[in-house]
Design a protein around this motif. Structure first.
Motif, PDB file in Angstrom:
ATOM      1  N   MET A   1       0.848  -1.167   0.000  1.00 28.70           N
ATOM      2  CA  MET A   1       0.000   0.000   0.000  1.00 28.70           C
ATOM      3  C   MET A   1       0.897   1.234   0.000  1.00 28.70           C
ATOM      4  SD  MET A   1      -2.669   1.411   2.874  1.00 28.70           S
ATOM      5  CE  MET A   1      -3.574  -0.063   2.945  1.00 28.70           C
ATOM      6  N   SER A   2       0.562   2.199  -0.837  1.00 32.93           N
ATOM      7  CA  SER A   2       1.369   3.412  -0.908  1.00 32.93           C
ATOM      8  C   SER A   2       1.054   4.314   0.278  1.00 32.93           C
ATOM      9  CB  SER A   2       1.104   4.145  -2.215  1.00 32.93           C
ATOM     10  OG  SER A   2      -0.173   4.736  -2.185  1.00 32.93           O
ATOM     11  N   PHE A   3       1.951   5.237   0.511  1.00 25.10           N
ATOM     12  CA  PHE A   3       1.797   6.161   1.629  1.00 25.10           C
ATOM     13  C   PHE A   3       0.535   6.998   1.471  1.00 25.10           C
ATOM     14  CE2 PHE A   3       2.815  10.183   3.810  1.00 25.10           C
ATOM     15  CZ  PHE A   3       2.961   9.685   5.092  1.00 25.10           C
ATOM     16  N   SER A   4       0.237   7.442   0.252  1.00 25.67           N
ATOM     17  CA  SER A   4      -0.956   8.267   0.036  1.00 25.67           C
ATOM     18  C   SER A   4      -2.237   7.480   0.305  1.00 25.67           C
ATOM     19  CB  SER A   4      -0.962   8.857  -1.375  1.00 25.67           C
ATOM     20  OG  SER A   4      -1.006   7.832  -2.326  1.00 25.67           O
ATOM     21  N   CYS A   5      -2.239   6.178  -0.013  1.00 27.50           N
ATOM     22  CA  CYS A   5      -3.409   5.339   0.297  1.00 27.50           C
ATOM     23  C   CYS A   5      -3.583   5.224   1.805  1.00 27.50           C
ATOM     24  CB  CYS A   5      -3.247   3.946  -0.312  1.00 27.50           C
ATOM     25  SG  CYS A   5      -3.367   3.927  -2.094  1.00 27.50           S
ATOM     26  N   PHE A   6      -2.469   5.058   2.511  1.00 31.50           N
ATOM     27  CA  PHE A   6      -2.526   4.964   3.966  1.00 31.50           C
ATOM     28  C   PHE A   6      -3.088   6.248   4.559  1.00 31.50           C
ATOM     29  CE2 PHE A   6      -0.472   5.791   8.060  1.00 31.50           C
ATOM     30  CZ  PHE A   6      -0.981   4.730   8.786  1.00 31.50           C
ATOM     31  N   ILE A   7      -2.650   7.387   4.048  1.00 34.65           N
ATOM     32  CA  ILE A   7      -3.131   8.678   4.547  1.00 34.65           C
ATOM     33  C   ILE A   7      -4.630   8.818   4.306  1.00 34.65           C
ATOM     34  CG2 ILE A   7      -2.979  11.191   4.228  1.00 34.65           C
ATOM     35  CD1 ILE A   7      -0.645  10.002   5.787  1.00 34.65           C
ATOM     36  N   LYS A   8      -5.106   8.425   3.106  1.00 35.65           N
ATOM     37  CA  LYS A   8      -6.535   8.488   2.818  1.00 35.65           C
ATOM     38  C   LYS A   8      -7.333   7.630   3.793  1.00 35.65           C
ATOM     39  CE  LYS A   8      -6.382   9.350  -2.151  1.00 35.65           C
ATOM     40  NZ  LYS A   8      -6.673   8.784  -3.476  1.00 35.65           N
ATOM     41  N   LEU A   9      -6.839   6.420   4.055  1.00 38.34           N
ATOM     42  CA  LEU A   9      -7.527   5.533   4.995  1.00 38.34           C
ATOM     43  C   LEU A   9      -7.545   6.133   6.396  1.00 38.34           C
ATOM     44  CD1 LEU A   9      -6.187   2.034   3.929  1.00 38.34           C
ATOM     45  CD2 LEU A   9      -8.507   2.870   3.707  1.00 38.34           C
ATOM     46  N   LEU A  10      -6.432   6.676   6.843  1.00 38.82           N
ATOM     47  CA  LEU A  10      -6.338   7.256   8.172  1.00 38.82           C
ATOM     48  C   LEU A  10      -7.269   8.459   8.321  1.00 38.82           C
ATOM     49  CD1 LEU A  10      -4.889   7.218  10.922  1.00 38.82           C
ATOM     50  CD2 LEU A  10      -3.196   8.765   9.928  1.00 38.82           C
ATOM     51  N   VAL A  11      -7.277   9.340   7.349  1.00 38.74           N
ATOM     52  CA  VAL A  11      -8.143  10.519   7.402  1.00 38.74           C
ATOM     53  C   VAL A  11      -9.611  10.103   7.415  1.00 38.74           C
ATOM     54  CG1 VAL A  11      -8.889  12.543   6.081  1.00 38.74           C
ATOM     55  CG2 VAL A  11      -6.459  12.094   6.403  1.00 38.74           C
ATOM     56  N   ALA A  12      -9.979   9.164   6.557  1.00 41.08           N
ATOM     57  CA  ALA A  12     -11.365   8.704   6.527  1.00 41.08           C
ATOM     58  C   ALA A  12     -11.763   8.089   7.863  1.00 41.08           C
ATOM     59  CB  ALA A  12     -11.566   7.696   5.404  1.00 41.08           C
ATOM     60  N   ALA A  13     -10.881   7.309   8.461  1.00 36.74           N
ATOM     61  CA  ALA A  13     -11.176   6.681   9.746  1.00 36.74           C
ATOM     62  C   ALA A  13     -11.378   7.722  10.838  1.00 36.74           C
ATOM     63  CB  ALA A  13     -10.051   5.722  10.126  1.00 36.74           C
ATOM     64  N   ILE A  14     -10.525   8.726  10.887  1.00 38.44           N
ATOM     65  CA  ILE A  14     -10.641   9.757  11.918  1.00 38.44           C
ATOM     66  C   ILE A  14     -11.897  10.596  11.702  1.00 38.44           C
ATOM     67  CG2 ILE A  14      -9.561  11.865  12.804  1.00 38.44           C
ATOM     68  CD1 ILE A  14      -6.857  10.438  12.370  1.00 38.44           C
ATOM     69  N   VAL A  15     -12.182  10.962  10.454  1.00 40.80           N
ATOM     70  CA  VAL A  15     -13.374  11.759  10.163  1.00 40.80           C
ATOM     71  C   VAL A  15     -14.638  11.005  10.571  1.00 40.80           C
ATOM     72  CG1 VAL A  15     -14.774  12.699   8.267  1.00 40.80           C
ATOM     73  CG2 VAL A  15     -12.326  13.169   8.363  1.00 40.80           C
ATOM     74  N   VAL A  16     -14.723   9.737  10.216  1.00 42.90           N
ATOM     75  CA  VAL A  16     -15.916   8.960  10.566  1.00 42.90           C
ATOM     76  C   VAL A  16     -16.050   8.824  12.081  1.00 42.90           C
ATOM     77  CG1 VAL A  16     -16.962   6.666  10.435  1.00 42.90           C
ATOM     78  CG2 VAL A  16     -16.099   7.746   8.381  1.00 42.90           C
ATOM     79  N   SER A  17     -14.936   8.623  12.784  1.00 38.24           N
ATOM     80  CA  SER A  17     -15.023   8.477  14.239  1.00 38.24           C
ATOM     81  C   SER A  17     -15.437   9.785  14.908  1.00 38.24           C
ATOM     82  CB  SER A  17     -13.711   7.963  14.813  1.00 38.24           C
ATOM     83  OG  SER A  17     -12.678   8.878  14.576  1.00 38.24           O
ATOM     84  N   VAL A  18     -14.942  10.920  14.429  1.00 38.91           N
ATOM     85  CA  VAL A  18     -15.328  12.217  15.007  1.00 38.91           C
ATOM     86  C   VAL A  18     -16.785  12.542  14.689  1.00 38.91           C
ATOM     87  CG1 VAL A  18     -14.900  14.709  14.873  1.00 38.91           C
ATOM     88  CG2 VAL A  18     -12.984  13.126  15.060  1.00 38.91           C
ATOM     89  N   VAL A  19     -17.185  12.334  13.447  1.00 36.55           N
ATOM     90  CA  VAL A  19     -18.582  12.584  13.059  1.00 36.55           C
ATOM     91  C   VAL A  19     -19.507  11.662  13.856  1.00 36.55           C
ATOM     92  CG1 VAL A  19     -20.242  12.394  11.156  1.00 36.55           C
ATOM     93  CG2 VAL A  19     -18.041  13.503  10.786  1.00 36.55           C
ATOM     94  N   GLY A  20     -19.100  10.419  14.025  1.00 37.99           N
ATOM     95  CA  GLY A  20     -19.896   9.481  14.817  1.00 37.99           C
ATOM     96  C   GLY A  20     -20.051   9.930  16.247  1.00 37.99           C
ATOM     97  N   SER A  21     -19.001  10.498  16.811  1.00 40.14           N
ATOM     98  CA  SER A  21     -19.052  10.981  18.189  1.00 40.14           C
ATOM     99  C   SER A  21     -20.099  12.083  18.343  1.00 40.14           C
ATOM    100  CB  SER A  21     -17.679  11.501  18.593  1.00 40.14           C
ATOM    101  OG  SER A  21     -17.738  12.138  19.836  1.00 40.14           O
ATOM    102  N   TYR A  22     -20.106  13.031  17.417  1.00 40.30           N
ATOM    103  CA  TYR A  22     -21.091  14.110  17.477  1.00 40.30           C
ATOM    104  C   TYR A  22     -22.501  13.603  17.175  1.00 40.30           C
ATOM    105  CZ  TYR A  22     -17.380  17.532  17.925  1.00 40.30           C
ATOM    106  OH  TYR A  22     -16.312  18.259  18.379  1.00 40.30           O
TER     107      TYR A  22
END
Length: 151
Positions: A1-22
């Motif tokens: 997996m390329s670094f940019s793919c990892f970053i996309k996955l990480l950002v999506a995971a954090i965004v979903v977890s924060v949105v879920g919290s609210y």
């Protein structure tokens, strides 16, 4: 997996977890422990991030064949040649996209071969015209570079 793919996955995971919290706070399900919510969000975010990566691949990660360029192996070069001389050698056939001089890892000296990337049609013309020609008293070997797994 390329670094940019990892970053996309990480950002999506954090965004979903924060949105879920609210979203949980708005719905009134405050009884869910924050660490459970965050873990669930990371799981869902990873799934959505995977879909994001699959649906919108990174253009930088595209192979050279998809982008319309070819990688050319240029062997038997003089040891004192530089990128500018190689660029001048290939310039009559079209724009040179990239040049990679291969150096010895220990001595950091040029090994006598390089890789040149050009548009496909221009690369084929350069290969046809430059292979087995004399350059600075040396017979050049110019052909399409093999992929690393083919070597």
């Amino acid at each position: 997996m390329s670094f940019s793919c990892f970053i996309k996955l990480l950002v999506a995971a954090i965004v979903v977890s924060v949105v879920g919290s609210y979203a949980i706070q708005l719905v009134g399900l405050d009884s869910i422990h924050p660490s459970s919510l965050f873990a669930s969000g990371l799981t869902l975010g990873t799934i959505f991030g995977g879909l994001l990566v699959a649906l919108y691949p990174n253009k930088e990660g595209a192979s050279s064949q998809e982008s319309g360029t070819r990688n050319i192996y240029v062997g038997n070069l003089p040891f004192n040649i530089g990128k500018e001389e190689i660029s001048n050698l290939f310039a009559p056939f079209g724009k040179v996209v990239d040049i990679r001089l291969v150096k010895d890892r220990r001595s950091r000296r040029f090994k006598g071969y390089a890789f040149v990337e050009m548009e496909t049609a221009q690369a084929l013309a350069a290969i046809n015209h430059l292979n087995d020609t004399d350059y600075a008293g040396r017979t050049l070997r110019v052909n399409e570079a093999k992929k690393r797994d083919e070597e």
